[in-house]
Motif scaffolding. Sequence first.
Motif, PDB file in Angstrom:
ATOM      1  N   ARG A   1     -16.659  -4.328 -27.806  1.00  0.00           N
ATOM      2  CA  ARG A   1     -16.318  -5.379 -26.853  1.00  0.00           C
ATOM      3  C   ARG A   1     -15.223  -4.854 -25.935  1.00  0.00           C
ATOM      4  NH1 ARG A   1     -18.089 -10.392 -27.149  1.00  0.00           N
ATOM      5  NH2 ARG A   1     -16.163 -11.348 -26.460  1.00  0.00           N
ATOM      6  N   ALA A   2     -15.368  -5.178 -24.660  1.00  0.00           N
ATOM      7  CA  ALA A   2     -14.381  -4.733 -23.682  1.00  0.00           C
ATOM      8  C   ALA A   2     -14.207  -5.807 -22.618  1.00  0.00           C
ATOM      9  CB  ALA A   2     -14.833  -3.428 -23.028  1.00  0.00           C
ATOM     10  N   THR A   3     -13.084  -5.757 -21.944  1.00  0.00           N
ATOM     11  CA  THR A   3     -12.839  -6.672 -20.826  1.00  0.00           C
ATOM     12  C   THR A   3     -13.401  -6.033 -19.563  1.00  0.00           C
ATOM     13  OG1 THR A   3     -10.809  -7.430 -21.892  1.00  0.00           O
ATOM     14  CG2 THR A   3     -11.047  -7.911 -19.550  1.00  0.00           C
ATOM     15  N   VAL A   4     -14.162  -6.815 -18.804  1.00  0.00           N
ATOM     16  CA  VAL A   4     -14.773  -6.319 -17.577  1.00  0.00           C
ATOM     17  C   VAL A   4     -14.414  -7.250 -16.415  1.00  0.00           C
ATOM     18  CG1 VAL A   4     -16.700  -5.205 -18.776  1.00  0.00           C
ATOM     19  CG2 VAL A   4     -16.951  -7.543 -17.979  1.00  0.00           C
TER      20      VAL A   4
ATOM     21  N   ALA B   1     -15.261   3.838 -20.527  1.00  0.00           N
ATOM     22  CA  ALA B   1     -13.802   3.913 -20.339  1.00  0.00           C
ATOM     23  C   ALA B   1     -13.411   3.003 -19.176  1.00  0.00           C
ATOM     24  CB  ALA B   1     -13.397   5.357 -20.042  1.00  0.00           C
ATOM     25  N   PRO B   2     -12.124   2.626 -19.105  1.00  0.00           N
ATOM     26  CA  PRO B   2     -11.676   1.809 -17.966  1.00  0.00           C
ATOM     27  C   PRO B   2     -12.053   2.474 -16.646  1.00  0.00           C
ATOM     28  CG  PRO B   2      -9.979   1.891 -19.633  1.00  0.00           C
ATOM     29  CD  PRO B   2     -11.043   2.851 -20.077  1.00  0.00           C
ATOM     30  N   GLY B   3     -12.611   1.664 -15.739  1.00  0.00           N
ATOM     31  CA  GLY B   3     -13.054   2.164 -14.442  1.00  0.00           C
ATOM     32  C   GLY B   3     -14.535   2.464 -14.378  1.00  0.00           C
ATOM     33  N   ASP B   4     -15.221   2.550 -15.531  1.00  0.00           N
ATOM     34  CA  ASP B   4     -16.667   2.833 -15.537  1.00  0.00           C
ATOM     35  C   ASP B   4     -17.447   1.614 -15.042  1.00  0.00           C
ATOM     36  OD1 ASP B   4     -16.188   5.325 -16.535  1.00  0.00           O
ATOM     37  OD2 ASP B   4     -16.967   4.929 -18.552  1.00  0.00           O
TER      38      ASP B   4
ATOM     39  N   VAL C   1     -12.427  -2.915 -17.522  1.00  0.00           N
ATOM     40  CA  VAL C   1     -10.998  -3.012 -17.257  1.00  0.00           C
ATOM     41  C   VAL C   1     -10.202  -2.508 -18.451  1.00  0.00           C
ATOM     42  CG1 VAL C   1      -9.080  -4.601 -16.786  1.00  0.00           C
ATOM     43  CG2 VAL C   1     -11.297  -4.961 -15.703  1.00  0.00           C
ATOM     44  N   LYS C   2     -10.607  -2.941 -19.648  1.00  0.00           N
ATOM     45  CA  LYS C   2      -9.859  -2.572 -20.849  1.00  0.00           C
ATOM     46  C   LYS C   2     -10.819  -2.479 -22.017  1.00  0.00           C
ATOM     47  CE  LYS C   2      -6.127  -4.226 -23.773  1.00  0.00           C
ATOM     48  NZ  LYS C   2      -5.254  -5.344 -24.092  1.00  0.00           N
TER      49      LYS C   2
END
Length: 197
Positions: free
Chosen positions: A94-97, A118-121, A76-77
């Motif tokens: 770290r990313a928001t999923v 990237a966002p959407g992956d 997501v981010k």
Amino acid sequence: MSARDDDMSRASVRLWRWRSNPLRRRIDVVEAWVILAAWVCAIAGGLAAAWVTGSAAAAGYDRARAERRPVSAVVVKRAKSEATTGPTSDRRIRATVRWTGTDGHAHTGRTHVRAGAAPGDPIRVWANARNELTAEPLSPTNAMFQSAMVGLTAAGGAGVVVLVGVQCIQAGLGRRRMRLWADAWEQADRRWGGSVV
């Protein structure tokens, strides 16, 4: 003297506490039994500690595998910081999923993803029964190896405890032995007409 005779002589010296000997005292027999008991405790205790801790660790790893499941998620981010290096030397951030849990609702959380995500992956993450992100459980092979390492460490710890205990007991017995020898020499000196200083 042949090598065989030399080996027999060394074995005889090591076992002197178990043989009848005019210089052997009761304290020497006690020490021999303490050493024998220590070997038995070290072997039996080490095996028991290895079995108990290794089994507990294996059960924990099995439980983790049973409770966690892989789920498909979407980035997501992306985080712009917190770059790290993982065990395989690929950069992770770290990313928001977001993922759909077993309850049918969408959930979000933060986890490590490859640096190029990237966002959407789409990515794969691991979640528990409460739909919380968790670490990937160990494979059965890695779990078996880790359980063995835990068991060996526990066995080594048990052996060290026994060794330290025996060293303390032997030190006390050695001091007692020296006092008994001093007393015996004092009595012999008096018997032979000498004077004790």
